[in-house]
Design an enzyme around this catalytic site. Structure first.
Site, mmCIF file in Angstrom:
data_model
loop_
_atom_site.group_PDB
_atom_site.id
_atom_site.type_symbol
_atom_site.label_atom_id
_atom_site.label_comp_id
_atom_site.label_asym_id
_atom_site.label_seq_id
_atom_site.Cartn_x
_atom_site.Cartn_y
_atom_site.Cartn_z
ATOM 1 N N CYS A 22 39.053 46.657 47.900
ATOM 2 C CA CYS A 22 40.286 45.740 47.720
ATOM 3 C C CYS A 22 41.085 45.740 46.367
ATOM 4 C CB CYS A 22 39.337 44.304 48.108
ATOM 5 S SG CYS A 22 38.515 44.124 49.486
ATOM 6 N N PHE A 23 42.070 45.162 46.328
ATOM 7 C CA PHE A 23 42.940 45.187 45.247
ATOM 8 C C PHE A 23 43.854 43.998 45.228
ATOM 9 C CE2 PHE A 23 42.674 49.417 46.644
ATOM 10 C CZ PHE A 23 42.199 50.326 45.733
#
Length: 396
Positions: free
Chosen positions: A9-10
């Site tokens: 996830c970013f």
């Protein structure tokens, strides 16, 4: 202990993200044959004492739930990632911790993603929803549609809105969270919080001491205390991919990161595959709409990111939704998972066919690429899928 799938996830905040935008991204690594669907649920009012039927358990429903769009493994109730009408985005990571996850059926981490989206109008509200439900109901249950073995994990979350993000990491009912308002952040299938903790379970540290994991004399480091031995020392590939970006991060930058197999962010292994991806753009100027780009198909390097915007009259795209088996679904009946039904939706089938063409026939490959480049919105998925189906019949 089951191996947690290596998802990423970013989030990127201005000025690292361009044009005053917050950019959020997620690759969902799951078992190779699992199907993810894209589902929209409108805002709804609920009767007093009604229940929310989650994957394994029922919980009390709230008076009103927000409109949401989610990407989820087609056999379960929750979501791997999604967004709501207020511009809140949440993604889940399965993680291993020093304490094994419970096998008792409770709320899955993916159920908590959906519940956070349905009940939180800001990132902080969603965080509060998740930890309150975790305290009340606990987390546990099989993460995979698999009757032959049990796969249970602890959970981490990236919870984002246009003003802030929260990294939430959980071990049983215990949790810690870090608030982020600038720069970039990546989380993966490892605990990442260290000494910067902005919120935590009131008994987190006393529990760690009671287990003999922390003496109380050294500075409290969450990942060192709760990770399996030496696991917290491993490097997150996604962190390197995000931090090495020298220019401002855009939607295309995030898509390129999610498509990067060389870095290990895009997973294609014997056990796991990136089965779905999302990129969301959250303008800090609230007069502009949020845009959420979903693939709905495996392998982002071979998938189109199709945009979704919350509007007053959302048109569903049934061909991105899996068949419904109701009470006959093997995931609902006990004992669970005695068989695996065909959960492929029409978009998934079209994607399978297109992938086969890309690997076999140069002329058809060019045709596939040409049409794929024209499919720029979720609404167009109807036409996109029907064209694949028509051509597949001609080809066969």
């Amino acid at each position: 202990m089951a191996l947690a799938p290596p998802s990423y996830c970013f989030v990127a905040f201005p000025p690292r993200a361009k044009d005053g935008l917050v950019v959020f991204g997620k690759n969902s690594a799951r078992p190779r044959d699992e199907v993810q669907e894209i589902v929209y649920f409108s805002a709804a009012d609920h009767e007093p004492e009604s229940k929310a039927e989650c994957t394994y358990i029922s919980i009390d429903q709230v008076p009103r739930t927000h409109a949401i769009v989610i990407s989820r493994p087609a056999w379960l109730w929750g979501a791997e990632m999604g967004a709501n009408e207020h511009g809140v985005c949440i993604a889940n990571e399965a993680i291993n911790a020093r304490e094994p996850a419970a096998e008792t059926e409770a709320l899955l981490g993916m159920d908590l993603v959906r519940l956070g989206l349905e009940r939180g109008a800001t990132a902080k509200e969603a965080l509060d929803v998740i930890v309150a439900l975790l305290e009340e109901h606990g987390q546990g249950g099989n993460y995979y549609e698999d009757a032959n073995s049990y796969h249970s994990f602890q959970s981490a979350y990236l919870i984002v809105d246009s003003e802030e993000a929260w990294v939430l990491e959980t071990v049983g009912k215990y949790w810690a969270a870090e608030r982020i308002t600038e720069g970039v952040k990546c989380i993966c299938n490892q605990l990442s919080l260290t000494t910067k903790i902005d919120a935590e379970h009131p008994e987190l540290r006393s529990y760690a001491q009671s287990q003999g994991w922390w003496t109380g004399e050294d500075e409290f480091n969450f990942s060192e205390v709760f990770s399996p031995a030496d696991d917290h020392l491993a490097c997150c590939a996604g962190k390197d991919s995000l931090e090495k970006q020298e220019e401002s991060i855009t939607v295309q930058t995030m898509i390129d990161i999610l498509r990067d197999k060389a870095s290990g962010v895009c997973i294609d292994s014997e056990s796991f595959l990136t089965t779905a991806s999302v990129v969301s753009v959250l303008p800090q100027n609230r007069s502009s709409p949020c845009i959420h780009y979903f693939t709905g198909t495996p392998d982002p390097s071979r998938s189109i990111f199709k945009p979704f915007i919350f509007v007053d009259d959302v048109k569903l795209v049934p061909k991105a939704q899996s068949p419904c088996f109701g009470g006959d679904d093997p995931a609902r009946k006990e004992p669970r998972f005695q068989e695996k039904p065909d959960r492929r939706h029409e978009l998934y089938k079209a994607h399978e066919w297109a992938r086969a063409v890309l690997e076999s026939d140069e002329l058809w490959r060019r045709l596939v690429v040409m049409v794929a480049q024209q499919c720029e919105c979720l609404y167009a998925t109807e036409l996109y899928t029907s064209k694949w189906l028509k051509w597949s019949k001609v080809k066969s």
